[in-house]
Design a protein around this motif. Structure first.
Motif: not given
Lengths: 179, 325
Positions: A59, A68, A90, A93, A99-100, A102-104, A107
């Motif tokens: 990740i 992004e 970012l 933001r 709501s970034y 929880d974007f990736w 966990d």
């Protein structure tokens, strides 16, 4: 005084004997079952943790190259290069409610970008940028362990007529369950 | 138990006790065995889905673009893909179920893994042991996401298109670097297509022997039509429409537009705070673009407007001394 003597028939004794044996067998299987279940659960826990660590490393690279954060122009792109201007945007933001977080993946509890060289200090904000060391995109918890990858941190520098300047940095990701 | 008494069978308490207790024990043993097998199967499916999800990361980073990647599962596996366009980014839902010789071949209700940053284009349910995947970026006007196309090695697609066209050239290049892809994807004449292949016809009108017809900016599948733009933004949406079902495609394109909207807002923020003043003058167009993509309805009504504004923003950006993207 007359004493009471209980007399058991042979059949009654056999039933009692069988009942005891059955109860003993059940207890044995229960203990064995609990033992096996514990071993299985410990193994499963380790597997999940290993998967989380592997996933976090993947990740970190994935995030570095995502639209992004990744540094790219209309004419060229660069693998494992982070656009530092975009990273700070970012962060802004996210802090303003995007709501970034929880974007990736839910966990992922924390993502930060650190400048390794040249040495600078402090968390970046609109005032001290680019003379700062760390951009913490978000930080859901204080209890974490970071897994990261080395990247180039690039930005447009207006000095000397304007050019793209890249410095050595690291993107670090923390996920739930990492110890 | 005695059979001598003609009035009936005589069961001693020992027999009744043994039979009842035995039945209970056997029932519990069978019940536990089934539960353990079902639990193991579920745990294995979750592990498989998680591994598959992780496996797709390098595919989606562009590290493996312009190349077919082969993913082989240990056993015959069913992959299910679903899309949810609710929320700021929507969700890609992936379910995997490994085949088993015990009970149903595939689990009826496998656990799903959701991700917001993946865009997989495939049939809603595909089965096999070997799967083929390739990636194309979507630039609208900036890099929005990598689109991942996924087919089973068992599936066959026949593209009735010239090898010198852009689609023909791209697919031919992909065919050259993977044996299975070469056996799954065909380019050429309708008469040369394998009988069991999905025939993709270009500009030859709907009907006849074509399963999928592409006419202008339309992809026609049965009685459903979806739209793409094959101009400056490349063929990424064309492949997406071909390899996935119509409703799923619409949902994924909606998700892509939602992400494009968030990215536009990010670039507006970058433009405002860039110490070098990059992207000066692009703010208003990006603001309009962010609203347009956020309210994306469907490919028929909204895609054309989004693409033409994206082209205009790209043109303006390229003219800047310090471009924003």
């Amino acid at each position: 005084m007359r004493s009471l003597v209980v007399r058991y028939s042979k059949a009654q004794l056999k039933i009692q004997e069988m009942a005891f044996v059955i109860v003993a067998i059940i207890i044995f299987f229960l203990i064995a079952g609990i033992f096996i279940f514990n071993i299985w659960r410990t193994g499963l826990k380790k597997d999940i943790e290993m998967q989380r660590i592997e996933k976090s490393s993947e990740i970190a690279l994935k995030i570095a190259d995502s639209p992004e954060l990744g540094w790219a122009s209309s004419t060229s792109s660069c693998d494992n290069c982070i656009d530092l201007d975009k990273a700070l945007s970012l962060k802004e933001r996210i802090s303003s409610g995007s709501s970034y977080k929880d974007f990736w993946g839910a966990d992922i509890s924390s993502i930060r970008i650190r400048l390794i060289y040249p040495q600078k200090n402090g968390e970046c904000n609109k005032v001290n940028y680019p003379n700062c060391k760390t951009i913490t995109l978000f930080n859901k918890t204080e209890d974490f362990h970071y897994v990261g990858s080395y990247v180039s941190l690039c930005r447009h520098d207006e000095k000397k007529g304007g050019y793209f300047k890249c410095e050595l940095g690291k993107i670090e990701v923390s996920a739930k369950g990492l110890e | 138990m005695s059979l001598n008494n003609k009035q009936g069978f005589e069961f001693s308490f020992g027999w009744i006790f043994a039979l009842l207790f035995g039945a209970v024990i056997i029932f519990l043993a069978v019940y536990m065995a089934f539960n353990i097998v079902a639990g193991e199967r579920r745990a294995s499916d979750v592990g498989l889905t998680k591994s598959f999800d992780t496996l797709l990361y390098p595919v989606g980073t562009g590290l493996e673009s312009n190349k077919v990647t082969q993913i082989t599962f240990p056993v015959e596996t069913r992959l299910m893909f679903q899309c949810n366009s609710n929320g700021d980014f929507g969700e890609q839902i992936i379910k995997t179920s490994a085949s088993s010789s015990l009970g149903n071949k595939y689990s009826q209700n496998p656990i799903n893994v959701k991700s917001k940053d993946k865009y997989i284009f495939a049939g809603s349910s595909i089965e096999g042991k070997d799967f083929l995947t390739f990636v194309q970026p979507l630039n609208l006007p900036f890099d929005v996401a990598d689109l991942v196309y996924f087919i089973s090695a068992k599936q066959k697609y026949c593209f009735i298109v010239s090898k010198t066209s852009s689609v023909g050239k791209e697919l031919d290049n992909l065919k050259k670097n993977n044996y299975y892809f070469n056996k799954s994807v065909f380019i050429g004449d309708l008469n040369d297509c394998p009988a069991d292949s999905n025939k993709v016809c270009f500009n030859s009108g709907a009907g006849s022997n074509c399963n999928i017809s592409i006419s202008g900016n339309q992809v026609i599948k049965g009685n459903k039509i979806v739209y793409f733009d094959g101009g400056e933004i490349g063929n990424s949406l064309l492949y997406a429409a071909v390899f996935s079902e119509s409703d799923y495609y619409e949902c994924q394109v909606k998700r892509l537009n939602k992400r494009a909207s968030e990215l536009a807002k990010l670039y507006i923020e970058k433009q405002k705070m860039s110490p070098a003043g990059c992207g000066l003058g692009l703010g208003a167009a990006l603001e309009t673009y962010a609203n347009l993509t956020k309210n994306f309805n469907n490919t028929k009504n909204s895609l054309g407007d989004v693409v033409s504004l994206a082209k205009e923003i790209r043109r303006q950006n390229e003219e800047l001394s310090c471009p924003l993207f």
